[in-house]
Each structure stands twice: as C-alpha cells, then as structure tokens.
Design an enzyme around this catalytic site. Structure first.
Site, mmCIF file in Angstrom:
data_model
loop_
_atom_site.group_PDB
_atom_site.id
_atom_site.type_symbol
_atom_site.label_atom_id
_atom_site.label_comp_id
_atom_site.label_asym_id
_atom_site.label_seq_id
_atom_site.Cartn_x
_atom_site.Cartn_y
_atom_site.Cartn_z
ATOM 1 N N CYS A 131 -75.368 -29.890 -28.512
ATOM 2 C CA CYS A 131 -74.184 -30.681 -28.833
ATOM 3 C C CYS A 131 -72.900 -29.913 -28.488
ATOM 4 O O CYS A 131 -71.834 -30.519 -28.380
ATOM 5 C CB CYS A 131 -74.196 -31.103 -30.296
ATOM 6 S SG CYS A 131 -74.363 -29.734 -31.432
ATOM 7 N N HIS A 132 -73.015 -28.591 -28.264
ATOM 8 C CA HIS A 132 -71.813 -27.835 -27.871
ATOM 9 C C HIS A 132 -71.367 -28.210 -26.463
ATOM 10 O O HIS A 132 -70.261 -27.884 -26.061
ATOM 11 C CB HIS A 132 -72.082 -26.321 -27.981
ATOM 12 C CG HIS A 132 -73.188 -25.830 -27.089
ATOM 13 N ND1 HIS A 132 -74.533 -25.977 -27.413
ATOM 14 C CD2 HIS A 132 -73.167 -25.224 -25.877
ATOM 15 C CE1 HIS A 132 -75.269 -25.455 -26.444
ATOM 16 N NE2 HIS A 132 -74.475 -24.995 -25.499
ATOM 17 N N TYR A 145 -67.395 -37.246 -25.146
ATOM 18 C CA TYR A 145 -67.932 -38.142 -26.175
ATOM 19 C C TYR A 145 -68.099 -39.548 -25.618
ATOM 20 O O TYR A 145 -69.084 -40.227 -25.878
ATOM 21 C CB TYR A 145 -67.007 -38.161 -27.396
ATOM 22 C CG TYR A 145 -66.999 -36.852 -28.159
ATOM 23 C CD1 TYR A 145 -68.091 -36.482 -28.935
ATOM 24 C CD2 TYR A 145 -65.906 -35.996 -28.098
ATOM 25 C CE1 TYR A 145 -68.091 -35.281 -29.628
ATOM 26 C CE2 TYR A 145 -65.905 -34.788 -28.787
ATOM 27 C CZ TYR A 145 -66.998 -34.434 -29.553
ATOM 28 O OH TYR A 145 -67.008 -33.250 -30.221
ATOM 29 N N GLU A 198 -72.407 -19.856 -20.920
ATOM 30 C CA GLU A 198 -73.227 -20.665 -20.008
ATOM 31 C C GLU A 198 -72.537 -20.882 -18.658
ATOM 32 O O GLU A 198 -73.048 -21.639 -17.822
ATOM 33 C CB GLU A 198 -73.537 -22.027 -20.658
ATOM 34 C CG GLU A 198 -74.414 -21.882 -21.902
ATOM 35 C CD GLU A 198 -74.755 -23.209 -22.576
ATOM 36 O OE1 GLU A 198 -75.597 -23.193 -23.482
ATOM 37 O OE2 GLU A 198 -74.183 -24.252 -22.199
ATOM 38 N N ASN A 205 -75.775 -32.909 -36.154
ATOM 39 C CA ASN A 205 -76.960 -32.625 -35.341
ATOM 40 C C ASN A 205 -77.898 -31.666 -36.083
ATOM 41 O O ASN A 205 -77.522 -30.538 -36.373
ATOM 42 C CB ASN A 205 -76.497 -32.003 -34.008
ATOM 43 C CG ASN A 205 -77.664 -31.556 -33.130
ATOM 44 O OD1 ASN A 205 -78.808 -31.901 -33.382
ATOM 45 N ND2 ASN A 205 -77.333 -30.775 -32.099
#
Ligand SMILES: [Zn+2]
Lengths: 202, 263
Positions: free
Chosen positions: B173-174, B142, B200, B165
């Site tokens: 945003c993850h 952040y 990912e 979002n």
C-alpha cells in the site's frame, strides 16, 4: 493424602492459573504448552471412553480444536476465569458422547473391537508382549462396563481424579460416582480373573 | 483361595493394569501436538523488513496480519480481537517455509506470497488485490486503484482501505500515492513511506506535482514510474500534474500502466 501430594497439587493449581493468564495475555507459547500438558491425559481418557485408538485421536484433536476456537473468541477476562482442566475434561466427555451416539447409529449391535495393533508398536521395547496383553485386557474389560461405570473408573483410576472432580465433570452426585467406581472395579476384577484362570495356580 | 480372596485379587490386578494402561497410552501423543496446533490456532513468526522487525500472523490460507508491536503478546491480542483466533509460534514445517518466502519477498525479490483477506469486505478485497499487483519501483494514484477495482469514484474510500491494510509490505500500500504525485499518509508514518519508496528506486521528489510523463514522439502519456515512461529521452519528457491535463493536451493513455482520470 500426604503433605507432599498436597503441595504438588497446590503447585499444579498455580501453574494452571499461570497458563490461563498467559493464554488470556496472548502468549504465543501458551497454546503449545496447553496441548503438551493435557494431551496425554485427555488421550488416555478418550481412549478409555471410546475403546479405539483412532477414535480417541480424533476426539482429542477435536477437543483442542474446539477449545482453541472458543478461546479465540473469548475475552481476556473470560479466559482468565476458566478452570482449564475441568473444562477440557468436560469437552472431551461431550466429544466422546457424540462419538457414542454416532457409532450407535452406525453399528446397532455393540461388538468388541479388535485390539488396535498400533499400540503394540507404540508401547516400545520396554514392555513385552505379555504385559501389553495384560493392560490391553484391562482396557478391553473396561470397555465392557456400563457407560457410567466406565467413565467413573477411568477418571478415578487412570486419571487419578478426586470424586469431587469427577462429580463436577460428569454432573453426577459424588456418592453415585463412588458407587459406580466400586461396582466397576468389582466387575473388572471378575472379568480379569476369569481371563487369568490357569495362570494364577493355587 | 476363598471367594473373598479371589475377588480382592481380581480387583487389585484390575487396578494395577489400569494404571499400566494409563502409562502406556501417555507415550502415544507424538505428532499430535503439532497437528492440534495446526488445526486449532493460527501461526506467528517474526521477520526482518525495511520497517524493521515485524510480526506476521498466518492462517492456513496465507498471511493475515503483518505489523510492528511492542511484544508478541500485544500482537497476538490484536490478532485475536480482529480475527477471533489464537496465535501460536509457527514451529511447523509449512509455516517455516512460508516465513522464508515472506522474508525473501520483503527483501525485495519477486516472490508470490499468499494473503488471507477473508476478514475483509468484497470492496476492500478488490482494492487490496489491485494494490498487490503494483510492481516494485512503481507507484499508482488512489484514483487509479479505485478505477482498477471497479469503483472509479471511490478514491477516498481507497485511502481508507490503505490505512487499514492488514498486510502492509505483502500488499504494498506504500506504492499508492496521492493523485497530485505527493506521497501522502502511511500507517507507519509518512516518513517511512518516503524511505520505502526511495529504497525501491522511486524518484519521490520528481513525482511531486508531476506524476505523469508524456512524449510527443508517440503521443502517449504514462505514470512517471511506468517502464515505458522511463525509456523516454530526457529532452522529450513532458510533465503533467494530472491525467486530465495530459488528455487535454492531446495525449493518449499508455496501455501498460493505464493512467486514470481522477473521479
Ligand atoms: Zn505506461
């Protein structure tokens, strides 16, 4: 009016209520159905009011753009309370009035527009040149009526609306509308029989 | 023919022709339906995603809202309340092309998807644009997002922007995690966030408590998921809990991933 027509009218009202409710609920299929259901008749209405194919197209586009924009901002309750058809006709009339004002500013002397050639193509193979000329004549003659006669005759005889509906949409008294329609048809009869001289025989 | 008869004849002919005209004009609406929908409404489609089937609402500028919903109606109502626009099914060619593009991007391929952030504040937009650039397989804190967005002290506000979002996955945003390397909250649930990141290739459990890696060979420290950090040999890896700690130990920040000291 026969009973069948009354039943049809009742069915129509019911399906219109249903469409309004679907719009209020957010059904993503409802906007398309609204365009499909009302596009043709609004187009005819706009055509008769404006006497020009592309102006009528623009007007109908603007009508749907305005109505969708409004519906996007309305609450669920407000959408549910709408009478869709009269609302659309009212907006069409407003859009046409704006177009009249604009064209008056631009062209001070009213001229009879050239017949729109696109209609020849669009009317397809089902009608020959002769009948096309006839209904184009009728629309052209319609365009020579006074503004108020044109509006009422279009709503009554092209759109098949009742005098009560016409009065609601135009804001003119019902009896005025009847008089305007009678005079309008009388004038159209004269205009069109003047054209058909020599054709009718004796 | 007498005068009265000819008048009646003329009027009847007029009525017949008017009805004829009405019929002909009715056939001329082809193409106009789609144009009216394109101009007057925003479009909706559904799409497979790592979060399951999602609804996607798009304006002429790009994707405006993406999310799960109990029904298309529920999603469209939410959209209407948020943006004041109706949604209609995206049956036109340009929406279909965008739908294919979104599906490709959500399946993990590197494809640019336009996002319409017109409903957001300038700060929200800056934050979302920064987050849009975080590559797949990497995470940022952040604090890092706050600094990159030009408001280094606004980490907390960044968290709020992430929570609201409008276009998750399209703007990933993850991939924004807590400053200590733990994954933190997610609008679709903390568990979903872990699952997405693991999918990912992010080593989620390794990051917790030590989100930074440094190497004495170069004297540089990185976000642990930076490609430069991944090249550090295991025996040279020095783990740090914060950028501040790495700097205090004498390391310089990597120029590629630009680690930020929490404000
Ligand atoms: Zn790096």
């Amino acid at each position: 009016m026969g009973m069948e027509n009354e039943l049809e009218a009742a069915e129509y009202m019911k399906s219109e209520d249903l469409l309004t409710r679907r719009l209020a609920d957010g059904d993503p299929g409802a906007p398309r159905e609204m365009v499909e259901r009302y596009h043709a008749e609004l187009y005819r209405y706009a055509w008769a009011l404006l006497r020009d194919g592309s102006a009528a197209e623009d007007a109908v586009q603007e009508v749907f753009e305005r109505t969708f924009t409004a519906l996007g901002r309305y609450s669920k309750e407000r959408i549910e309370a709408l009478s869709l058809r009269p609302w659309l006709y009212r907006i069409t009339l407003n859009v046409a009035r704006n177009a009249w004002r604009k064209s008056r500013r631009e062209v001070p002397v009213a001229e009879t527009p050239e017949p729109d050639t696109r209609f020849g193509g669009a009317s397809g193979s089902t009608s020959g040149t002769e009948s096309r000329e006839s209904w184009m004549d009728a629309l052209e003659a319609l365009g020579r009526l006074s503004e108020r006669q044109r509006v009422v005759v279009t709503l009554r005889y092209i759109e098949d609306l009742s005098y009560a509906d016409i009065a609601e949409q135009t804001g003119w008294p019902e009896n005025t509308c009847k008089t305007l329609a009678r005079r309008g048809i009388g004038r159209l009869g004269v205009l069109l029989s003047g054209r058909s001289d020599g054709e009718g025989g004796s | 023919m007498n005068g009265e008869g000819s008048r009646r004849f003329g009027e009847e002919r007029a009525l017949g022709l008017l009805r004829d005209a009405g019929k002909h004009l009715g056939a001329m609406r082809e193409g106009l339906v789609e144009r009216a929908l394109t101009r007057g409404t925003d479009r909706l489609f559904t799409c497979d995603s790592p979060l399951g089937e999602v609804y996607v609402g798009v304006s002429e500028r790009g994707v405006r809202l993406l999310g799960r919903a109990a029904s298309p109606e529920e999603f469209a109502r939410r959209y209407r309340e948020r943006f004041g626009r109706l949604l209609s099914w995206g049956t036109d060619e340009s929406t279909r092309a965008l739908a294919r593009r979104v599906a490709t991007a959500l399946a993990g391929e590197k494809v640019e998807v336009p996002a319409d952030l017109s409903g957001t504040t300038p700060f929200q937009r800056r934050v979302l644009e920064v987050v849009k650039g975080i590559p797949r397989g990497e995470v940022r804190s952040y604090a890092w997002v706050a600094r990159e967005a030009g408001s280094p002290k606004a980490s907390r506000a960044v968290g709020t922007v992430m929570a609201s979002n409008p276009v998750p996955l399209v703007i990933p945003c993850h991939r924004v995690i807590k400053n200590d390397g733990t994954t933190g909250n997610y609008a679709f649930g903390a568990e979903e966030k872990v699952g997405l990141l693991e999918g990912e290739g992010v080593p989620v459990s390794e990051l917790a408590g030590s989100p930074y890696l440094a190497t004495p060979t170069t004297g540089i420290f990185c976000h642990a998921t930076c490609p430069n950090a991944r090249r550090i040999k295991p025996e040279n890896r020095r783990r740090f809990r914060s950028a501040q700690a790495a700097i205090e130990a004498g390391y310089r920040p990597c120029r590629v991933c630009r680690p930020a000291v929490a404000g």
